[in-house]
Motif scaffolding. Structure first.
Motif, mmCIF file in Angstrom:
data_model
loop_
_atom_site.group_PDB
_atom_site.id
_atom_site.type_symbol
_atom_site.label_atom_id
_atom_site.label_comp_id
_atom_site.label_asym_id
_atom_site.label_seq_id
_atom_site.Cartn_x
_atom_site.Cartn_y
_atom_site.Cartn_z
ATOM 1 N N ARG A 105 10.830 -17.880 14.026
ATOM 2 C CA ARG A 105 9.409 -17.235 13.494
ATOM 3 C C ARG A 105 8.518 -16.402 13.814
ATOM 4 N N LEU A 106 8.207 -15.590 13.843
ATOM 5 C CA LEU A 106 7.458 -15.006 14.361
ATOM 6 C C LEU A 106 5.948 -15.185 14.136
ATOM 7 N N GLU A 107 4.707 -15.255 14.777
ATOM 8 C CA GLU A 107 3.904 -15.819 14.533
ATOM 9 C C GLU A 107 2.927 -14.655 14.488
ATOM 10 N N ASP A 137 -2.667 2.971 11.538
ATOM 11 C CA ASP A 137 -2.243 3.268 13.101
ATOM 12 C C ASP A 137 -0.688 2.321 13.395
ATOM 13 N N GLY A 138 -1.622 0.786 13.016
ATOM 14 C CA GLY A 138 -0.546 -0.512 14.032
ATOM 15 C C GLY A 138 0.706 -0.251 13.651
ATOM 16 N N TRP A 169 0.589 -9.126 11.684
ATOM 17 C CA TRP A 169 -0.776 -9.047 12.589
ATOM 18 C C TRP A 169 -0.800 -10.505 13.260
ATOM 19 N N LYS A 170 -1.606 -10.573 14.450
ATOM 20 C CA LYS A 170 -1.895 -11.206 15.485
ATOM 21 C C LYS A 170 -3.038 -11.017 16.206
ATOM 22 N N ASP A 171 -4.161 -11.180 15.868
ATOM 23 C CA ASP A 171 -5.446 -10.264 16.744
ATOM 24 C C ASP A 171 -5.301 -9.031 17.161
ATOM 25 N N GLY A 210 4.910 -8.208 14.534
ATOM 26 C CA GLY A 210 5.912 -8.589 13.580
ATOM 27 C C GLY A 210 6.869 -8.355 13.075
ATOM 28 N N VAL A 211 7.738 -7.504 12.795
ATOM 29 C CA VAL A 211 8.472 -6.550 11.140
ATOM 30 C C VAL A 211 9.472 -7.413 10.841
#
Length: 310
Positions: free
Chosen positions: A112-114, A129-130, A201-203, A208-209
């Protein structure tokens, strides 16, 4: 079914435990939203007093499995390939049940990605952009010898938008272009379903994708176009164009934009009467109607045809 949750059977949970640690204990199970083609759950395991979160995908759509019986194998291979990307995180493969021998249906277990999905950001330009930067990094992964290649989802020659579009003639023009000569394009390792609901997204940054079941070899313009048509529906043409501009900046000379691929991905969405994607509403996005989505698809089509003519 296990009394802890209404979704996962004991054999499925036993397979998860065997894959993670034989002494693990299931602490909780949570269904995740955002996708509509499979059952995806977050499972928290306790291993010697330490918690570990994993994500399980069960391919429960029987028709999809009949058409593509290698779904779990494909996602496993795509995750391994995508993990080579520098600067963009993807889940790490833990195990997969290719045929459903253990789980009853094909299944895949991953880390699991944060992070969280963001669909209505405070700053759209920073948001696109991100996503563009993350995609450009993924496209740098070596494309050689991956076993799956891009194919369109729909036969553009059968497209008929007369039941909902204000510009059915323009859609026929788009279909003629797509069914004509396909432009040459460099082969890349592509996500094939790259859109905001598959980006975490984080912060304020992409963390991650996810959702790699459609990973394949194909033109980078397919990923760019697929994301653009999603953005056009969510926020309008300006967001879609901002994403293209950002991606071109990050990709540099490795990407030659051709509106042909925008039309290919757009027709995938116009092949059936437009609707509000349930994955977006499940994630809390509001404000869209079927009529607005249809209007935005029409306007986006006109903007792409302008690019073709110029």
């Amino acid at each position: 079914m296990n009394t802890m949750n209404p979704w996962l059977s004991n054999p499925v949970l036993e397979w998860v435990i065997d894959a993670v640690h034989p002494e693990a204990r299931v602490a909780s199970v949570e269904r995740l939203h955002g996708g509509i083609s499979a059952l995806v759950c977050r499972i928290v395991l306790s291993v010697h007093g330490e918690e570990r979160s994993v994500v399980l995908r069960l391919f429960t759509n029987a028709e999809w499995v009949r058409e593509q019986p290698d779904l779990a194998l494909r996602e496993a291979a795509s995750l391994r390939r995508a993990s080579r990307a520098s600067g963009t995180a993807v889940p790490q493969l833990i195990a997969f049940d290719e045929t459903g021998e253990r789980c009853g249906v094909p299944a895949l277990l991953m880390t699991r990605l944060e992070g969280l999905v963001v669909l209505d950001p405070p700053d759209i330009r920073q948001w696109v952009d991100g996503m563009a930067e993350a995609l450009s990094r993924l496209h740098q992964v070596d494309a050689a010898d991956h076993g799956w290649s891009f194919t369109p989802y729909c036969d553009a020659g059968l497209l008929d938008t007369s039941s909902w579009s204000q510009f059915p003639g323009k859609w026929r023009e788009a279909a003629r272009i797509v069914t004509g000569d396909r432009p040459s394009a460099a082969s890349r390792f592509i996500h094939r379903d790259y859109h905001p609901a598959n980006v975490l997204w984080k912060d304020g940054e992409v963390s991650g994708v996810v959702d790699w079941v459609n990973g394949c070899i194909g033109p980078a313009g397919i990923d760019v176009g697929h994301c653009r048509v999603n953005l056009a529906q969510l926020h309008g043409i300006q967001a879609a164009d901002a994403f293209l501009s950002a991606y071109r900046q990050y990709a540099g000379d490795s990407f030659a934009y051709d509106p042909y691929w925008d039309l290919v991905t757009l027709i995938d969405f116009a092949y059936w009467p437009p609707e509000v994607y349930k994955g977006w509403t499940d994630l809390g996005f509001t404000g869209l109607t079927t009529e607005l989505v249809a209007e935005r698809l029409d306007l986006y089509l006109l903007s792409i045809l302008d690019r073709v003519s110029s």
